[in-house]
Design a protein around this motif. Structure first.
Motif, mmCIF file in Angstrom:
data_model
loop_
_atom_site.group_PDB
_atom_site.id
_atom_site.type_symbol
_atom_site.label_atom_id
_atom_site.label_comp_id
_atom_site.label_asym_id
_atom_site.label_seq_id
_atom_site.Cartn_x
_atom_site.Cartn_y
_atom_site.Cartn_z
ATOM 1 N N SER A 74 0.870 -1.221 0.275
ATOM 2 C CA SER A 74 -0.346 0.391 0.373
ATOM 3 C C SER A 74 0.561 1.296 -0.060
ATOM 4 N N TYR A 75 2.298 1.503 0.882
ATOM 5 C CA TYR A 75 2.926 2.179 0.437
ATOM 6 C C TYR A 75 4.189 1.515 0.339
ATOM 7 N N LEU A 76 5.321 2.468 -0.112
ATOM 8 C CA LEU A 76 7.150 2.332 -0.398
ATOM 9 C C LEU A 76 7.610 3.113 0.970
ATOM 10 N N ASP A 77 7.343 4.677 0.794
ATOM 11 C CA ASP A 77 7.447 5.618 1.521
ATOM 12 C C ASP A 77 8.410 5.235 2.636
ATOM 13 N N ASN A 78 8.189 4.284 3.343
ATOM 14 C CA ASN A 78 8.335 4.010 4.351
ATOM 15 C C ASN A 78 9.095 2.938 3.979
ATOM 16 N N GLN A 79 10.508 2.627 4.111
ATOM 17 C CA GLN A 79 12.297 1.940 3.959
ATOM 18 C C GLN A 79 11.791 0.739 4.467
ATOM 19 N N PHE A 80 10.564 0.535 4.923
ATOM 20 C CA PHE A 80 10.794 -0.725 5.961
ATOM 21 C C PHE A 80 10.069 -1.745 5.087
ATOM 22 N N TYR A 81 8.674 -1.083 4.394
ATOM 23 C CA TYR A 81 8.153 -1.638 2.811
ATOM 24 C C TYR A 81 9.485 -1.968 1.716
ATOM 25 N N PHE A 249 6.318 6.549 22.629
ATOM 26 C CA PHE A 249 6.537 5.205 21.552
ATOM 27 C C PHE A 249 5.451 5.337 20.342
ATOM 28 N N ALA A 250 6.170 5.475 19.767
ATOM 29 C CA ALA A 250 5.973 5.396 18.087
ATOM 30 C C ALA A 250 5.500 3.686 17.624
ATOM 31 N N LEU A 251 3.976 3.480 17.001
ATOM 32 C CA LEU A 251 4.728 1.990 16.115
ATOM 33 C C LEU A 251 4.997 1.907 15.332
ATOM 34 N N ASN A 252 5.729 2.851 14.625
ATOM 35 C CA ASN A 252 7.124 2.771 13.556
ATOM 36 C C ASN A 252 8.309 3.380 13.643
ATOM 37 N N ASP A 253 9.076 3.258 13.214
ATOM 38 C CA ASP A 253 10.194 3.784 12.822
ATOM 39 C C ASP A 253 10.067 5.050 12.008
ATOM 40 N N TYR A 254 9.278 4.846 10.983
ATOM 41 C CA TYR A 254 8.930 5.861 9.761
ATOM 42 C C TYR A 254 8.263 6.959 10.076
ATOM 43 N N MET A 255 7.540 7.225 11.292
ATOM 44 C CA MET A 255 6.319 8.228 12.392
ATOM 45 C C MET A 255 7.546 8.678 13.709
ATOM 46 N N ALA A 256 8.515 7.706 14.206
ATOM 47 C CA ALA A 256 8.930 8.072 15.021
ATOM 48 C C ALA A 256 10.128 9.159 14.384
ATOM 49 N N ASP A 273 16.827 14.095 26.207
ATOM 50 C CA ASP A 273 16.904 15.143 27.461
ATOM 51 C C ASP A 273 15.358 15.410 28.258
ATOM 52 N N ASP A 274 14.645 15.948 27.302
ATOM 53 C CA ASP A 274 13.978 15.970 26.975
ATOM 54 C C ASP A 274 12.999 15.319 26.964
ATOM 55 N N LEU A 275 12.505 14.525 26.298
ATOM 56 C CA LEU A 275 12.631 12.894 25.776
ATOM 57 C C LEU A 275 12.934 12.256 25.084
ATOM 58 N N SER A 276 12.401 10.389 26.115
ATOM 59 C CA SER A 276 12.734 9.299 25.174
ATOM 60 C C SER A 276 11.831 9.304 23.576
ATOM 61 N N VAL A 277 11.891 8.197 23.207
ATOM 62 C CA VAL A 277 11.266 7.980 21.624
ATOM 63 C C VAL A 277 12.152 7.116 21.427
ATOM 64 N N ILE A 278 11.485 5.900 21.854
ATOM 65 C CA ILE A 278 11.497 4.128 20.627
ATOM 66 C C ILE A 278 10.524 4.712 19.734
ATOM 67 N N GLY A 279 11.056 3.772 18.801
ATOM 68 C CA GLY A 279 9.991 3.493 16.947
ATOM 69 C C GLY A 279 10.049 1.659 17.461
ATOM 70 N N PHE A 280 9.863 1.789 16.018
ATOM 71 C CA PHE A 280 9.605 -0.064 15.443
ATOM 72 C C PHE A 280 9.493 -0.698 14.809
ATOM 73 N N ASP A 281 10.807 -1.241 13.962
ATOM 74 C CA ASP A 281 11.259 -2.512 12.699
ATOM 75 C C ASP A 281 12.720 -1.982 12.227
ATOM 76 N N ASP A 282 13.347 -0.607 13.111
ATOM 77 C CA ASP A 282 14.078 -0.520 12.732
ATOM 78 C C ASP A 282 15.384 -0.850 11.218
ATOM 79 N N ILE A 283 14.662 0.019 10.678
ATOM 80 C CA ILE A 283 14.733 0.331 9.467
ATOM 81 C C ILE A 283 16.252 1.285 9.231
ATOM 82 N N PRO A 284 17.031 1.197 8.302
ATOM 83 C CA PRO A 284 18.456 1.190 8.179
ATOM 84 C C PRO A 284 18.349 3.428 8.193
ATOM 85 N N LEU A 285 17.506 4.050 8.379
ATOM 86 C CA LEU A 285 17.399 5.603 8.717
ATOM 87 C C LEU A 285 17.904 5.574 10.243
ATOM 88 N N ALA A 286 17.020 4.446 10.971
ATOM 89 C CA ALA A 286 16.806 4.858 12.393
ATOM 90 C C ALA A 286 18.493 4.845 12.850
#
Length: 341
Positions: A74-81, A249-256, A273-286
């Motif tokens: 449905s989309y390829l702009d997300n590196q994972f797909y 917690f963002a449910l994929n790296d694309y959004m994170a 320092d102000d905010l911790s962030v976790i993503g999901f997928d581990d795409i190359p950009l991460a």
């Protein structure tokens, strides 16, 4: 004058073998009645001298197989797909299949019409990625004995195979890591809420928080979309008078990654320092130094291997019962989560 086309009969005569031996020599699928290495070498030499190339369309009419597998994205702009598409195409080619890629709507609207169109190509099987199928479509494919494997998606339909990461477990790991690093005001940025990946990751995340005496501080929907992600982040963090979350917690790296970009450049947050962030997928950009995102890694190579193995076995009818494979995610710690104890 147009030159006459060389046929397998011509090659057979030239090589001194039967026409069926020529067909077996060019077959992409090994059989018990294959030809010897010496005979195959002679056939290929004759074919090269005569300028013969096998006709895939003619072969499919005889075998009743096209050796084509439809890939639904449905989309390829997300590196994972984008990465998954490349790996699926390569793996399918290794097993003698060709990939026919169809781009689908980003929601379930219009999917039935597109799938009906792709079936006109007489595909042998379907691998869906980032696409949900309706019960009607599942039944339609089942009646026509077209196997379906869901990649990074799971639906409870009988006869539908799937390969996913254990998304519930991944959500739990993310929540546990934030709790153990001393975070208390924990936010969630979810994706398209009707997708199994978003639903399961959210479920696991909330369950782990609840079981440890916490609850979501705030929740917004990014819809796995950059524009919607930006709107959600501004809503969560845009008011300087609010006590903002200390973790997201963002449910994929694309959004994170989009969230980090807006938080840093527009809202002037320091990560972590102000905010911790976790993503999901581990795409190359991460893993790039400017993001160095802590995330949950999906075992994409293992997912691709299992998806292609299943579609191959189902098409060849080597298995009867389908598998629903769930693989373990892995926490990859980088530099977007701060120890706050």
């Amino acid at each position: 004058m147009k030159k006459s086309k060389v046929t397998s009969i011509d090659v057979a005569r030239h090589a001194g073998v039967s026409q069926s031996a020529v067909s077996r020599a060019f077959s992409r699928t090994p059989t018990q009645s294959g030809v010897s290495p010496e005979t195959k070498k002679r056939i290929l030499k004759s074919a090269d001298e005569l300028g013969y190339r096998p006709n895939a369309i003619a072969r499919s009419l005889i075998t009743q197989r096209s050796n084509i597998v439809a890939l639904l994205f449905s989309y390829l702009d997300n590196q994972f797909y984008a990465l998954a598409l490349e790996k699926l195409c390569i793996e399918l080619q290794k097993t003698g299949f060709h990939a026919l890629v169809f781009m689908m709507p980003s929601t379930d609207e219009g999917v039935e019409e597109t799938v009906s169109q792709l079936l006109e190509y007489q595909v042998d099987g379907i691998i869906t990625a980032s696409v949900e199928l309706s019960s009607t479509l599942v039944k339609f494919c089942s009646q026509r004995e077209i196997p379906v494997v869901m990649f990074n998606r799971f639906q409870e339909h009988e006869g539908i195979a799937s390969v996913t990461t254990d998304n519930v477990s991944g959500g739990r790991i993310a929540a546990r890591h934030l709790i153990e690093t001393g975070h208390r005001r924990i936010a969630l940025l979810s994706g398209w809420e009707r997708s199994s990946t978003s639903r399961d990751r959210k479920f696991g995340f909330e369950a782990e928080l609840r079981e440890n005496g916490h609850r979501l501080y705030v929740h917004e929907v990014g819809h796995f979309d950059l524009k919607r992600t930006g709107e959600a982040i501004r809503k969560m963090f845009g008011d300087p008078n609010d006590a903002h979350p200390d973790a997201l917690f963002a449910l994929n790296d694309y959004m994170a990654i989009e969230a980090i970009s807006i938080l840093r450049s527009e809202l002037k947050f320091s990560i972590p320092d102000d905010l911790s962030v976790i993503g999901f997928d581990d795409i190359p950009l991460a893993a790039m130094p400017e993001f160095s995102l802590t995330t949950l890694r999906q075992p994409i190579n293992n997912m691709v291997t299992n998806a292609v193995r299943q579609i191959n076995e189902l098409v060849r009818k080597n298995i009867v019962e389908v598998e629903n494979i769930s693989l373990a995610p892995k926490l990859i710690e980088r530099r977007t989560v701060k120890q706050r104890r």
